[in-house]
Scaffold this active site. Structure first.
Site, PDB file in Angstrom:
ATOM      1  N   ASP A   6       0.088  -6.151  -0.535  1.00  0.00           N
ATOM      2  CA  ASP A   6      -0.974  -6.431  -1.498  1.00  0.00           C
ATOM      3  C   ASP A   6      -0.519  -7.592  -2.367  1.00  0.00           C
ATOM      4  OD1 ASP A   6      -2.645  -4.248  -0.719  1.00  0.00           O
ATOM      5  OD2 ASP A   6      -1.405  -2.887  -1.883  1.00  0.00           O
ATOM      6  N   CYS A  30       0.842  -1.193   0.000  1.00  0.00           N
ATOM      7  CA  CYS A  30       0.000   0.000   0.000  1.00  0.00           C
ATOM      8  C   CYS A  30       0.879   1.245   0.000  1.00  0.00           C
ATOM      9  CB  CYS A  30      -0.918  -0.007   1.215  1.00  0.00           C
ATOM     10  SG  CYS A  30      -1.854   1.529   1.428  1.00  0.00           S
TER      11      CYS A  30
END
Length: 285
Positions: free
Chosen positions: A199, A192
């Site tokens: 992620d 992120c």
């Protein structure tokens, strides 16, 4: 102009359970596109087509009798929109439906379409709408799980030493006959932009043109491992760097990221007009 640092990411947030469209936090695409050499200026003048496919798994509201209702929601946000919506704000916005009464599912869908369209097209002189499809409980069993098709790059046994984007790893056989390939990897990971939280994604790269060196391509995908950028931005960076360095005739980059907070984001970018892929989740999603 909204910036990621001004959003609710990484901050304690009150969970509002009464409808509030102001919770949506749009962030301009132009800033990050400028980093990769795309002079968008919010006018949709980008060198690709495509959309961001969102899925929401935690959507609920009350009917007119106060009885809770649930659904899944699929959103299609064109890549020409001047803004993305920061994902935590999207989650907070969906939570605001929890104790709000709506006449029926159609009213919920229409409200979602109106609010999200306004956020992503804000500042545009030619606004349009996003696609919204609700999946009701009686249809849940028809929601398929399917892995992205293609030849897996992950079969390659190789050494990886780059963990920040390294486009110099990308090479192609310019002196040989062109090929058409569909290549995939489950090893895409980025972080992120604001919180640094991981992620996880699966990426599919389809192309026609000089054959791309598969080992270098996999090492390049792995090089995103410590990179901080939103999903949409990572996919556009991959698209532009493959496009410039490998010079394909046609190119499509599609990534499906695992969900966080009940939301997954799946960007699709292509050099030529083509149908969007069906929004079918993978096993990890």
């Amino acid at each position: 102009m909204n910036t990621p640092e001004q959003s609710q990411l990484g901050k304690n947030s009150a969970y509002i359970d009464q409808y509030d469209a102001s919770l949506l936090f749009p962030i301009p695409r132009a800033t990050k596109r400028a980093e990769i050499g795309i002079a968008d200026e919010g006018k949709g003048s980008v060198p690709f087509f495509g959309a961001d496919l969102w899925s929401a798994f935690e959507l609920s509201w009350l009917n007119t009798k106060g009885k809770p209702q649930v659904a899944l929601a699929h959103f299609t946000v064109p890549c020409e929109t001047p803004n993305i919506v920061e994902s935590k704000s999207f989650k907070l916005y969906l939570n605001s439906f929890n104790n709000t009464r709506f006449a029926d599912a159609s009213a919920v869908r229409d409200r979602l379409r109106s609010d999200i369209s306004e956020a992503v097209w804000r500042g545009s002189d030619r606004p349009s709408t996003v696609g919204v499809r609700l999946v009701l409980p009686e249809e849940f069993d028809r929601e398929p799980v399917h892995e992205i098709d293609g030849l897996s790059l992950d079969r390659l046994d190789l050494e990886c030493t780059h963990y920040s984007p390294a486009p110099e790893l990308l090479t192609a056989a310019f002196d040989e006959a062109p090929v058409s390939e569909v290549l995939t990897s489950n090893l895409l990971k980025s972080n992120c932009l604001v919180t640094g939280q991981p992620d996880w994604g699966t990426v599919q790269i389809s192309y026609s043109g000089p054959q791309i060196d598969q080992a270098g391509l996999l090492q390049y995908i792995v090089s995103f491992r410590n990179h901080n950028e939103f999903h949409e931005q990572c996919v556009e960076r991959i698209f532009m760097e493959v496009w410039r360095r490998c010079k394909p005739i046609k190119l499509t980059v599609y990534a499906r990221y695992t969900r966080r907070g009940g939301l997954d984001i799946n960007p699709f970018r292509t050099s030529h007009p083509s149908a969007l892929p069906p929004n079918i989740r993978t096993a990890r999603q």
